[in-house]
Write an enzyme that holds these catalytic residues in place. Structure first.
Site, short mmCIF file in Angstrom:
data_model
loop_
_atom_site.label_atom_id
_atom_site.label_comp_id
_atom_site.label_asym_id
_atom_site.label_seq_id
_atom_site.Cartn_x
_atom_site.Cartn_y
_atom_site.Cartn_z
N GLU A 1 56.89 -2.99 52.07
CA GLU A 1 55.73 -3.00 51.18
C GLU A 1 56.24 -2.53 49.83
O GLU A 1 56.57 -1.35 49.66
CB GLU A 1 54.62 -2.11 51.73
CG GLU A 1 53.26 -2.39 51.11
CD GLU A 1 53.05 -1.65 49.82
OE1 GLU A 1 53.16 -2.30 48.75
OE2 GLU A 1 52.78 -0.45 49.85
N LYS B 1 61.92 9.48 56.91
CA LYS B 1 62.53 10.08 55.73
C LYS B 1 61.50 10.00 54.61
O LYS B 1 61.34 8.97 53.97
CB LYS B 1 63.81 9.32 55.34
CG LYS B 1 64.84 10.18 54.57
CD LYS B 1 64.40 10.62 53.19
CE LYS B 1 64.44 9.51 52.17
NZ LYS B 1 64.07 10.04 50.79
N GLU C 1 57.10 -3.43 36.66
CA GLU C 1 56.20 -2.42 37.20
C GLU C 1 56.44 -1.09 36.49
O GLU C 1 57.56 -0.57 36.50
CB GLU C 1 56.40 -2.26 38.70
CG GLU C 1 55.40 -1.32 39.35
CD GLU C 1 55.55 -1.26 40.86
OE1 GLU C 1 54.52 -1.17 41.55
OE2 GLU C 1 56.69 -1.30 41.35
#
Length: 503
Positions: free
Chosen positions: A263, A187, A396
């Protein structure tokens, strides 16, 4: 359904399932835009749970069928063929990547030129797969027992990839998964699905990979993505993306009791000591935060600079930032392209505003240039007067925003570098290698570069500590993420076992 040009000139793609394009079950489609100017240039199906079911069924059939009969040498041959395909279509695939996410064509071409190395490397490992013999002492007096292990594939892998480096991050999962003998349902991000669909088409046309081994279902995360993660016939999950979504996927994997590779995000420190070669350090910091428009998980977004060189560094850093050429990412001379899509631009801009509200000073950038098209450009941005506990230093941003923070000594900067939920990467700039070794040992990160930044290799493990993820991609370690071990015991003694004893 095959790829074709629609009446409006856009490229139309289907789902890629069981070796061919097909229409999506919903009939709805997703526009793919060029971030440079916002123009729509392709559409893809809006994948549904039913589409995911079809893809997983095709992957299961392939795993239990033809692909399951391929030995290591045959898998190596196919992986070498995939490498040949990428190398023959480097320019085409690079342009598709850039048109999707706005990254520089020079970076996307460089990625495409290197990806074949991943498939060849893992092809070599596939050929060498095998177990080991283990000496045991059970029944030694009567001939004993022998034991060996087998390394076997897990089955159907469900993979979800992000928009920032689509085919590279797909390859980091697909190459070891295929080398191990698994099948794959992918996906891709709804922002960048086209390169994966075209890649799947090329692989089907030009290699001996059996139908159903690699399937691509584009769609939105809460729809196609969630259906893939929740699917009870998926044996392994692999995800690259935000830590928030990664936690949710980890919960599902725990409930399903299946392995997962994650990750995730980063807030990586790039540390400049007074002994550093200043020009080299400035180049490295720019490489860490302004290359790829800051849209990389390893972005060196926290720049720690020794207080004795702080002002000199900031002057040099802002001078270099002012020289960065923004423009069309398809132009090889452009040095920084746009943010990938408008919502992400809003996110980045809001962080710059938040930094100013909390006391940071914008030393350079922070605005949308008025001489470029579209809605997605933002200037390379340097914030000073930043404390490590500010929002811009803790969360982030995923954009070209650097927070410069002074430090006094090694002990302080180690504490500051580790004072984050993340632990993906770090950079250390120093000519004192003893100092570098002390930092390498104490920094909590999965990867540390010394006098370099953003270097990767198919041979070198990639992954993080803490909220930056679980497991490793690249290297032999990545192959092990897609294998399971079977222990096989042979009783050669000939004696009748005692049913009430062990072994």
């Amino acid at each position: 359904m095959s790829q074709h040009h629609g009446a409006d000139g856009d490229d139309e793609y289907g789902l890629f399932v069981d070796g061919a394009f097909r229409s999506g079950t919903s009939g709805d489609r997703i526009d793919v835009t060029f971030p440079y100017d916002g123009s729509v240039w392709a559409t893809v199906p809006r994948g549904t749970a039913a589409d995911v079911d079809q893809a997983v069924a095709a992957a299961r059939d392939a795993f239990e069928g033809e692909w399951g009969t391929f030995g290591g040498s045959e898998r190596r041959r196919v992986l070498d063929q995939i490498a040949d395909v990428i190398e023959a279509h480097t320019d085409e695939l690079a342009e598709l990547e850039t048109r999707q996410n706005g990254k520089l064509i020079r970076e996307m071409r460089g990625q495409m030129e290197s990806l074949g190395e991943w498939y060849r490397y893992y092809g070599g490992l596939a050929e060498d797969l095998g177990g080991r013999s283990i000496p045991v002492e059970n029944k030694a007096e009567t001939g004993g027992m022998t034991v060996h292990t087998r390394e076997e594939p897990l089955g159907v892998v469900g993979a979800i990839t992000p928009w920032n480096s689509p085919l590279m991050l797909t390859t980091w999962k697909l190459a070891p998964a295929l080398a191990a003998g698994n099948t794959f349902v992918h996906k891709p991000s709804e922002e960048t699905p086209v390169s994966a669909l075209r890649f799947a088409e090329l692989v089907a046309e030009r290699t001996d990979l059996p139908d159903g081994v690699y399937n691509v279902v584009p769609g939105y995360g809460p729809e196609a993505g969630e259906a893939l993660v929740d699917h009870d016939d998926v044996d392994k999950l692999a995800f690259t993306g935000s830590s928030t979504v990664g936690r949710e996927i980890a919960k599902v994997a725990g409930e399903q009791l299946i392995p997962v590779t994650l990750e995730l995000g980063g807030k990586s420190p790039n540390i400049v000591f007074e002994s550093a070669n200043l020009e080299n350090a400035v180049n490295g910091v720019i490489k860490g935060i302004f290359a790829a428009t800051g849209q990389t998980c390893v972005a060196g977004s926290r720049v720690f600079v020794h207080e004795t060189i702080h002002d000199e560094f900031v002057d040099a850093f802002t001078d270099r930032a002012s020289e960065i050429s923004l423009g069309n990412p398809l132009d090889p001379d452009t040095q920084m392209g746009p943010i990938a899509f408008p919502e992400q631009w809003e996110t980045v801009a809001s962080y710059v505003d938040r930094g100013a509200e909390e006391g940071a000073t914008v030393a350079f950038g922070g605005d949308r240039p008025n001489d470029l098209p579209g809605e997605c450009f933002i200037e390379p941005t340097i914030l000073v007067d930043v404390d490590n506990d500010m929002t811009v230093a803790q969360e982030e941003i995923f954009g070209p925003v650097a927070s410069v923070i002074p430090f006094a000594d090694e002990a302080e900067v180690i504490d500051l570098a580790n004072d984050t939920d993340y632990g993906l990467a770090a950079g250390v700039w120093t000519e004192d290698m003893r100092q570098a070794n002390r930092l390498v040992e104490r920094i909590e990160a999965g990867m540390v570069w010394v006098n370099e930044y953003r270097a990767v290799s198919h041979k070198v493990p990639f992954g993080g500590y803490k909220d930056s993820g679980l497991g490793r991609e690249n290297g032999r370690e990545a192959l092990e993420e897609y294998l399971q071990t079977k222990s096989v015991w042979y009783d050669q003694s000939g004696e009748v076992s005692d049913p009430f004893s062990l072994g």
